[in-house]
Every structure is written in structure tokens, then in C-alpha cells.
Design a protein around this motif. Sequence first.
Motif, short mmCIF file in Angstrom:
data_model
loop_
_atom_site.label_atom_id
_atom_site.label_comp_id
_atom_site.label_asym_id
_atom_site.label_seq_id
_atom_site.Cartn_x
_atom_site.Cartn_y
_atom_site.Cartn_z
N ALA A 8 -11.70 -0.73 -1.23
CA ALA A 8 -12.17 0.65 -1.24
C ALA A 8 -13.69 0.71 -1.15
CB ALA A 8 -11.68 1.36 -2.51
N ALA A 34 -9.78 4.35 -3.66
CA ALA A 34 -8.88 3.25 -3.99
C ALA A 34 -7.47 3.73 -4.28
CB ALA A 34 -9.43 2.48 -5.19
N VAL A 44 -4.62 -5.54 1.57
CA VAL A 44 -4.86 -4.16 1.16
C VAL A 44 -4.99 -3.33 2.42
CG1 VAL A 44 -6.38 -2.57 -0.06
CG2 VAL A 44 -6.03 -4.89 -0.95
N THR A 45 -4.26 -2.22 2.47
CA THR A 45 -4.20 -1.40 3.68
C THR A 45 -4.59 0.04 3.35
OG1 THR A 45 -2.42 -2.78 4.56
CG2 THR A 45 -2.70 -0.59 5.55
N ASP A 46 -5.29 0.66 4.29
CA ASP A 46 -5.60 2.08 4.22
C ASP A 46 -4.61 2.80 5.13
OD1 ASP A 46 -6.53 4.66 4.45
OD2 ASP A 46 -8.64 4.09 4.53
N ALA A 78 -6.88 -2.89 7.44
CA ALA A 78 -6.28 -3.82 6.49
C ALA A 78 -7.19 -5.03 6.30
CB ALA A 78 -4.90 -4.27 6.97
N LYS A 138 -5.78 5.79 -2.76
CA LYS A 138 -5.02 6.04 -1.53
C LYS A 138 -4.70 4.76 -0.77
CE LYS A 138 -6.90 10.70 -0.91
NZ LYS A 138 -7.63 11.62 0.00
N LEU A 139 -5.16 3.63 -1.26
CA LEU A 139 -4.91 2.35 -0.60
C LEU A 139 -3.65 1.72 -1.15
CD1 LEU A 139 -8.53 0.87 -0.54
CD2 LEU A 139 -7.42 2.41 1.11
N THR A 140 -3.03 0.84 -0.36
CA THR A 140 -1.83 0.14 -0.80
C THR A 140 -2.05 -1.37 -0.71
OG1 THR A 140 -0.88 0.17 1.43
CG2 THR A 140 -0.32 2.00 -0.03
N THR A 149 -7.94 -4.15 -4.64
CA THR A 149 -7.87 -2.81 -4.03
C THR A 149 -9.21 -2.09 -4.16
OG1 THR A 149 -5.51 -2.69 -4.58
CG2 THR A 149 -6.61 -0.62 -4.06
N TRP A 159 -14.83 -0.11 2.41
CA TRP A 159 -14.54 0.94 3.39
C TRP A 159 -15.12 2.30 2.96
CZ3 TRP A 159 -8.78 -0.80 3.15
CH2 TRP A 159 -8.59 -1.93 3.96
#
Length: 723
Positions: A156, A163, A173-175, A181, A165-167, A152, A159
Motif C-alpha cells: 500500500a 491497504a 499482494v494485489t490491488d 501485484a 482494499k488490497l488482497t 500488505t 502504491w
Amino acid sequence: MKTFHVDASEYGQGPTNDAKSRTGFEIDRRDFLKMFGGGLLICMSDLPSLAQESGRTFGGHELPKDVSSWIHIAADGKVKVFTGKVEVGQNIRTSLAQAVAEELRVPFDSISMVMGDTDLVPWDMGTFGSRTTPMMAPVLRNMASVARETLTQMAAKRWNADAAKLTAANGSVTDPGTKRALTYGELTKGEDIVRVVSGDPALTPATQWKIAGTAIPKADIRAFVTGEHKFPSDIVRPEMLFGAVLRPEGFNAMLTSVDTSAAEKMEGVHVVRDGDFVGVAAPDAYAARKAVEAIQAKWNIPEQPSNDGLFAYLKSNPEAGRENGPEHTAGSMEKGLAAADVKVEQQYTVQYIAHSPLEPRAAVAEWSNGKVTVWTGTQRPFGVRDELVEAFHLKPEQARVIQPDMGSGYGGKHTGEAALEAARISKVVGKPVKVEWTRQDEMTWSYFRPAGLIEIKSGAKHDGTLTAWEHHNYNSGPAAIGTPYQVANQIIQYHPTKSPLRQGSYRGLASTANHFARESHMDAMAHAVKMDPLAFRLKNITDARLRVVFEKAAEGFGWGKVKSTAERGYGIAGGTDKGGYVAACAEVEINPATKKVRIVRVVQAWECGAIVNPDGLRNQVMGAIVQGIGGALFERMLFSNGRILNPHFREYRLPRFKDTPQIEVILIDRKDLPSAGAGETGLVALAPAVGNAIFAATGERVCNMPMAPRQPVPGIKPSPYSS
């Protein structure tokens, strides 16, 4: 045909292993990882959750704290998980993969487990004692959690995002804000990332599990069903020969003379002689067995104890150099017995029994460039590696043990006899050699579950309150020796003694003997004070978890709704060991004419914390109940003067389909508690529940296991019942 006379000092004098094996099996760990492309490498320190397991050293070993030793994420997103634990039929391959998939947030099918290969996995003491789920699973969960957090953070950074706020889910790993992703494979491809992580990783609570806690089918089940899976006895190597070993005529025998000339004349047969060890190698297993049969040998067998008088022998022969223990004392037995309105004193015995695994010991050994690789069924791959290192005077890196998932062990495959035999013959003949033990070999030369004598003296008031409890166990062991019932005055002691037979671990080990004695005695106490056996137990239980399993088993069984008769009896028993809690109710049918006992129904409640795989756990518990039938009713080793008298299944009674009762398993899922192991404790309540049911029907207390042997056991008062 060749005869080899070997000097043991030759072992270990081959060249060091500085080249790749011509077989392609001497793969360095880093080379192995390279086969999967770029990956994730994380180092961490000061990880409290790991310290309990990895901070301790066993024989100088300390478990690694770097994630890469345990988990590798390849460029295609596939995940390799490394552990020294092994799959022996308990389905741990599945539940460990579930634990990792849960924390790493990847699909279960993306994980493959690399287990029990000493060249590829971290050192491990072995698979025993119901330790895998409570001790190995947390380590792997910690590593997976750290890996997920690191991935994660990598996303982060790429991008330039927060981190937090990411899943991470489904291997990506998706924003959520931008819908961007990256798969784990895209994040790790071509990179080795070294990152130090400290602190206690956040693990997913059991209440939030999505993969763990579900009934996922057994990993690789198709291979097992179709026969594609290769068990140790199925392993074949190029140019492999088949080995067989000349066995002594009895225990502790000394070889006085041997004539191998007839075997030497057989086509394709190699004879290997090293002191008392005589083995052969041949083109096929049949030829190897015939060659051994052709060897003329004479043995000197010293006089040894037999079944008759076994328990008097155990009590009167303490093991030299070992102190009694553990010893637990509380209060005063003298005062406790003086305060008792009712006193009961009784001896209980358990016989030696065999593990009887579906697959007897088997091993294939192959030497190359001074290194030996062995494929064998064992619960302790690193332990067998150590045996090879010691026997052949090798360095640890010169021995490799690979454990293909094997056909059961039940605690009986901690040692590497077949591996050593195969390696011994292979080293001399210069080709891979397979040694497969026969059923008679397995039933004679492996170790047995210890026999034991247990003496209990107790007292209680008329209202059912226990006032005194004295428990002495001779030889069978200290597992679960402490009483879980509240009693102010206690003496509990284990007495190590000399054993006439080789003995060792068995599923549940002494926990079975101690539970049989304690729960039979608790039943006797209940009847002595004229209380219902369940009510008597509940009056003396302060452990809420133990109380719940008794109540659930009784509720599911319908305890107390039907009274016992001369032909049908009902019994209850329970206890705790290794973090698990169990209670069982049994219904038995007794033929009044033949006295034949049949177990009709068993309801067992089981609680071991948070359940990782309900189907796997249910199968474990049902399997334990079925296995427990044998030790309860008819399994026992007969021996005389150094010889086993019943080394075949035609003489050694095991549970059969017709012996299987109606079984109901009640699983209590405590998601608020850590998961405990479930491989052993599910066995221990069956025998006393059955014995208590026999008493309820007949009024006769059977204090010896087995309780209904097909034939009388020498040295034991004949049981009036049979199976």
C-alpha cells in the motif's frame, strides 16, 4: 590403539567458540538468514494471543515476540518457518506448515520447516503432551498473520493505496482496482523492515480454511519412501569413528574391576575410561562392539525388587519428599455409598512397558573449537543441549543439537543418553563419533511407562445414577485421573511411589492406566445395575462433547444390534484428555478351546476441535489403536533383581500384522472449536473396550494389563486368555 583416562574436571576447558567450525555447521542465525537473501523483520509487542505461550518462562526462557525469529520470507518468495518442535512420525511438519501457509496466504509447497536445531530455532520445552497443535500452531499463525498484514501495508505504501482494499493471496499482494501485484519476494528483497505491531492479529476462521483443514500429503514424503531422508542413525561425518559403551550387568550396579587390555590390542580401537564409564571408538560398528565384548569387567549389583510382589511394593513404598496429588474431593463418600443400591470395589494393575521405537537411540557428536555439535533423535533438543552443557561445563552457545526427523519416540526420547556418550568419546579421541544403541540397550537402559496399581470404589442407584466414586492411583501417574462422569461424591488421588525401574513419559502416559481402570469399572457398574454399558454412561454424562463421541462410535459400530456370545464379545469405552475426546467399540473373538483372544474390529470416534489435516489425524488415531493393542493384550517388562529378562523382540511381544483388526475411524470436525493435540488420547479407549468385550463374552472381568499375555506375569493372577 589408545587408552584414555579422563578426569571429568577437564570437560569445558577448551577454547571458547570464536571461529567458524571447519565443518561448516557452526552457523550464526543471521548468517543463516543471509543465505536466503533479504527478508522480512518485524518486531511486535503486547500481543495477547502470544502471551499465553511466550509470556510464560520455563527455566528462565521466554519465547521471542519478533516475527523474524519464527518466519523468514526470502527474495524468491520461499518461506522458512522456525520451531523447536520436532517431527517424530506424527506428521507435525506438514500440519504446522499448513497453518502458516493458511495465514500467510502462500502455497503450501513454498514453505519449508526448520525444526529442532538449537542454533537456529527459538527455545522450546519439547515435543510431548500433545502440545504442538494447540500451543505452537497458534504462535506460528499469529506470526504469519502479522507478516501478511505488514506485507500488505508495504505494498500500500509503495502504491500510495489504501491497504484495506488490497488482497493477499498465493504469495502476492494485489490491488483489485488496478490489477497491480507484487510478490512477497519483491516486497522483501534487499530490505530488513522493523515494525512494531500491537494488538490481537485477525486469524482465519476454520470455516474459511483453504489449506489448513485439507488432506495435504506428508511433507517430504518422497525422501522417506525412497530412503533419501537421513535419520539420526544414518548421519555420517568426515573421519567419523563408531562408538560403543560397556553396559553394567544390572541396574544400580557399581564397577568393581575392569581389564581393557584385550580391547586396547585391537587394531584401530581407542578405549576411553572415566570412572564407571568405559567406552570405545573404532573404525566400524562391528569392531566397536567386539572391543566392548573383549573388556573384562566385574560389577556389584545390589538386591532389588522384581515383578513378583510389584504392586504390593508400589502401594507400601511412597516416594520420599513427594506429596500425594492431585487430590480432588467433592461431597461425602460416606453419604454417597450409603445412598447407593449397588457398590463395586476393584483393583486394577498395569505393567511396565517399553517404548520400542523403530529406531533405537543414536547420536553423532563432533567437537570443534570448544563447541560440540550433536545429531540425535530426541523430543527435546534444547533439553539435550542443557544436558551437554551441564556434563561438559559449557556455555549454552558451545553446544548445538540438531534433530533429523527420527524413527519414532512415543515419549521415550526426552533424554540424551546416546548424545552424551558420543560426545564423551568424541571429545577424547578428537574425531566425530557415532553411538547407536542396540535393541537390547534400548529395551534395558531407556525408561519405561510406569507400572501402576489403581483402586476404585463406587456406588450407584438402581436407575444407573452414580452416587459415589473413589479412585486411587499408585505410581502410574495423574494424567486423566479425574472422572468425566457426573457424580456428586468423589475422592480422587494420585500417590507417587518408589519405582523399581526407571520410568518416564509414554504416549498417553497414565491416561491409559486411568482410563483402563475407570472404563472397566464403569462397565462393571453397568452390569451390576443391569443396564446397557452405553446407556449407563450416557445417563451419567453432562459433557456434550463426550456424549457425541460415544454416540458416534456406537452408531458406526452398530452397538446393540448383535448380542455377545461365548465366542464373540462387544465392548465400549471412552474418555477425554488433553483437549481430545474419544470413544471406541471393540469386537473380540475368543477361541473356546485355547482361550486365545483376537481383536476383530474397532470403531473409534475422535473429536479434537478443528481438524488441520484429516489424513494425518486419521493416521494418528489408527496408529494409536494398533499401538494400544500391545499394552492391552501382551506387552510387559519382566525383571528380576536389577535385570531385564526380556530385552529382545523375540521375548517382548509387540503387535504384528496378524493382530491388526478391521479399523474404522470416525472424525468429528468441530470448526467452531480450537484445535487440540491428537498424538496421545487416541490410545486410551482401546484397552478398556477390549476388556469389556472379553467380559461380555465370558463373564470374567480381567483387571490387569496386559489382559492376554503369552506367558504368565509373575505376581499376577494368571489370565485364562492368551494372544
